[in-house]
Design an enzyme around this catalytic site. Structure first.
Site, PDB file in Angstrom:
ATOM      1  N   GLY A  79      38.213  28.723  37.795  1.00 51.97           N
ATOM      2  CA  GLY A  79      37.156  27.916  38.414  1.00 51.97           C
ATOM      3  C   GLY A  79      35.935  28.789  38.650  1.00 51.97           C
ATOM      4  O   GLY A  79      35.886  29.938  38.214  1.00 51.97           O
TER       5      GLY A  79
ATOM      6  N   ILE B 231      29.555  34.794  40.349  1.00 50.18           N
ATOM      7  CA  ILE B 231      29.989  36.017  39.652  1.00 50.18           C
ATOM      8  C   ILE B 231      31.068  35.744  38.612  1.00 50.18           C
ATOM      9  O   ILE B 231      31.487  36.624  37.888  1.00 50.18           O
ATOM     10  CB  ILE B 231      30.531  37.082  40.635  1.00 50.18           C
ATOM     11  CG1 ILE B 231      31.623  36.509  41.540  1.00 50.18           C
ATOM     12  CG2 ILE B 231      29.418  37.694  41.431  1.00 50.18           C
ATOM     13  CD1 ILE B 231      32.268  37.561  42.412  1.00 50.18           C
ATOM     14  N   GLY B 232      31.535  34.514  38.550  1.00 45.57           N
ATOM     15  CA  GLY B 232      32.583  34.306  37.550  1.00 45.57           C
ATOM     16  C   GLY B 232      32.844  32.835  37.316  1.00 45.57           C
ATOM     17  O   GLY B 232      32.733  32.022  38.231  1.00 45.57           O
TER      18      GLY B 232
ATOM     19  N   LYS C  66      36.180  30.601  45.711  1.00 50.08           N
ATOM     20  CA  LYS C  66      36.474  29.914  44.460  1.00 50.08           C
ATOM     21  C   LYS C  66      36.271  28.434  44.747  1.00 50.08           C
ATOM     22  O   LYS C  66      36.821  27.900  45.702  1.00 50.08           O
ATOM     23  CB  LYS C  66      37.908  30.194  44.011  1.00 50.08           C
ATOM     24  CG  LYS C  66      38.286  29.475  42.731  1.00 50.08           C
ATOM     25  CD  LYS C  66      39.595  29.969  42.166  1.00 50.08           C
ATOM     26  CE  LYS C  66      40.769  29.157  42.656  1.00 50.08           C
ATOM     27  NZ  LYS C  66      42.012  29.436  41.868  1.00 50.08           N
TER      28      LYS C  66
ATOM     29  N   GLY D 138      35.793  30.647  34.961  1.00 52.05           N
ATOM     30  CA  GLY D 138      36.894  30.834  33.997  1.00 52.05           C
ATOM     31  C   GLY D 138      38.057  29.959  34.384  1.00 52.05           C
ATOM     32  O   GLY D 138      37.882  28.969  35.093  1.00 52.05           O
ATOM     33  N   SER D 139      39.245  30.380  33.943  1.00 50.83           N
ATOM     34  CA  SER D 139      40.422  29.543  34.217  1.00 50.83           C
ATOM     35  C   SER D 139      40.578  29.369  35.730  1.00 50.83           C
ATOM     36  O   SER D 139      41.136  28.406  36.205  1.00 50.83           O
ATOM     37  CB  SER D 139      41.680  30.227  33.660  1.00 50.83           C
ATOM     38  OG  SER D 139      41.883  31.465  34.329  1.00 50.83           O
TER      39      SER D 139
ATOM     40  N   ASP E 200      51.126  33.197  35.302  1.00 46.66           N
ATOM     41  CA  ASP E 200      49.906  33.222  34.459  1.00 46.66           C
ATOM     42  C   ASP E 200      49.270  34.602  34.512  1.00 46.66           C
ATOM     43  O   ASP E 200      48.046  34.735  34.626  1.00 46.66           O
ATOM     44  CB  ASP E 200      48.923  32.148  34.936  1.00 46.66           C
ATOM     45  CG  ASP E 200      47.787  31.927  33.926  1.00 46.66           C
ATOM     46  OD1 ASP E 200      46.698  31.475  34.343  1.00 46.66           O
ATOM     47  OD2 ASP E 200      47.983  32.257  32.731  1.00 46.66           O
TER      48      ASP E 200
HETATM   49  C1  LIG Z   1      31.309  39.489  35.958  1.00 50.71           C
HETATM   50  N1  LIG Z   1      32.147  39.177  37.105  1.00 50.71           N
HETATM   51  C2  LIG Z   1      32.675  40.156  37.809  1.00 50.71           C
HETATM   52  O1  LIG Z   1      32.442  41.307  37.596  1.00 50.71           O
HETATM   53  C3  LIG Z   1      33.547  39.749  38.954  1.00 50.71           C
HETATM   54  C4  LIG Z   1      33.568  40.373  40.211  1.00 50.71           C
HETATM   55  C5  LIG Z   1      32.732  41.563  40.654  1.00 50.71           C
HETATM   56  N2  LIG Z   1      34.496  39.760  40.992  1.00 50.71           N
HETATM   57  C6  LIG Z   1      35.065  38.747  40.271  1.00 50.71           C
HETATM   58  C7  LIG Z   1      36.078  37.827  40.715  1.00 50.71           C
HETATM   59  C8  LIG Z   1      36.713  37.778  41.952  1.00 50.71           C
HETATM   60  C9  LIG Z   1      36.528  38.594  43.126  1.00 50.71           C
HETATM   61  O2  LIG Z   1      35.712  39.517  43.274  1.00 50.71           O
HETATM   62  N3  LIG Z   1      37.388  38.180  44.091  1.00 50.71           N
HETATM   63  C10 LIG Z   1      38.158  37.143  43.618  1.00 50.71           C
HETATM   64  C11 LIG Z   1      39.179  36.397  44.261  1.00 50.71           C
HETATM   65  C12 LIG Z   1      39.822  35.380  43.539  1.00 50.71           C
HETATM   66  C13 LIG Z   1      39.430  35.120  42.216  1.00 50.71           C
HETATM   67 CL1  LIG Z   1      40.272  33.853  41.370  1.00 50.71          CL
HETATM   68  C14 LIG Z   1      38.420  35.844  41.580  1.00 50.71           C
HETATM   69  C15 LIG Z   1      37.768  36.862  42.302  1.00 50.71           C
HETATM   70  C16 LIG Z   1      34.501  38.724  38.987  1.00 50.71           C
HETATM   71  C17 LIG Z   1      34.868  37.745  37.899  1.00 50.71           C
END
Ligand SMILES: CNC(=O)c1c(C)[nH]c(/C=C2\C(=O)Nc3ccc(Cl)cc32)c1C
Length: 278
Positions: A16, A10-11, A33, A13-14, A139
């Site tokens: 990871g 789902i992601g 992560k 970036g910086s 950050d």
């Molecule tokens: C397109 N991505 C998203 O919508 C997204 C969603 C639904 N969740 C995330 C990211 C996290 C998420 O949902 N929980 C997290 C815990 C730690 C870190 Cl570093 C990132 C996340 C993201 C980037």
């Protein structure tokens, strides 16, 4: 690894690579992560150890919850299991507003400010065994503020966080990417403290209202000149004088004239954060 099943990436970036997972024991949706420590030097490895230790210590409704860590030696990978925030990150929300040419509601801006201030108070006033142990995030940016299903804000990615031993520390160059949210003292390698995080919160609040960061430039040198100039454009007219004053207070160039978390908590428009129901 066998306690979880992967759902989808789902992601990236910086912070990871982030994958949505399901905990087999109770079906709960979480994320991990993924970090490959194989090609990291000792400093980078110790930074990750510090990040995990900080995450394990911080327990607050406005900070993403840490659940587990898995070390896979054969692939030299570390997986940090944390709370899933289905609303995604604030940077994506601001990108949608820019694309759709719609302003962010002032009420939502105050809600995010209240929850980020509450999370920062947990960090800046952190105690361990009754002894003050302030933690700076260092950050803070829209990509590191996540939103849960009720659009409540949660701080994440303490990858550059540091425990501030004593009252100040000399800055060192940190992070990658364009430092839009970096305070003047960090840009100028001067002494900094928790009010450097407050500067970054001011940049985030400014960007939520203006849909662009207070300081923008094509390269890091030009950006540093703008950050040092202290010139900040007004917020769009539809936002209140109170929001304008609060934002500019957080963006004071002189670290000594910036508010601390306790000063911001007294702002009349800050709502109290959600109760921890996890
Ligand atoms: C397109 N991505 C998203 O919508 C997204 C969603 C639904 N969740 C995330 C990211 C996290 C998420 O949902 N929980 C997290 C815990 C730690 C870190 Cl570093 C990132 C996340 C993201 C980037």
């Amino acid at each position: 690894m066998e306690n979880y099943e992967k759902i989808q990436t789902i992601g990236k970036g910086s912070f990871g690579k982030v994958t949505k997972i399901r905990r087999k024991a109770d079906g709960r949706e979480l994320v991990w992560k993924e970090l490959n420590y194989g090609s990291m030097n000792d400093k980078e490895k110790s930074q990750i150890v510090a990040e995990v230790n900080i995450l394990r210590e911080l327990r607050h409704p406005c900070i993403v919850r840490y659940y587990d860590r898995i070390i896979e030696k054969k692939s030299t990978k570390l997986y940090i299991v944390m709370e899933h925030c289905s609303g995604g990150d604030l940077a994506s929300l601001l990108r949608r507003h820019r694309k759709d040419k719609t302003w962010v509601e002032e009420q939502f801006i105050w809600k995010v400010l209240g929850q980020v201030v509450s999370a920062l108070k947990e960090c800046h006033r952190h105690k361990e065994n009754g002894i003050s142990k302030p933690i700076l995030h260092r950050d803070l940016k829209p990509a590191n503020i996540l939103l849960d299903k009720n659009m409540n804000a949660k701080l994440c990615d303490f990858g550059l966080a540091t425990e501030l031993a004593g009252s100040h520390k000399l800055a060192q160059t940190i992070g990658v990417g364009t430092p839009y949210y970096m305070s003047p003292e960090l840009v100028n390698n001067q002494r900094y403290d928790e009010r450097s995080d407050i500067w970054s919160v001011g940049c985030i609040i400014y960007e939520m209202a203006s849909l662009s960061p207070p300081f923008d430039a094509q390269n890091q040198l030009a950006l540093a000149v703008k950050i040092n100039s202290g010139k900040i454009a007004k917020l769009p007219a539809q936002y209140s004088e109170e929001l304008h004053r609060s934002c500019h207070w957080m963006l004071r160039r002189e670290i000594g004239r910036r508010p601390r978390v306790e000063d911001l908590e007294r702002l009349p428009n800050l709502v109290t954060p959600l109760k921890d129901t996890r």
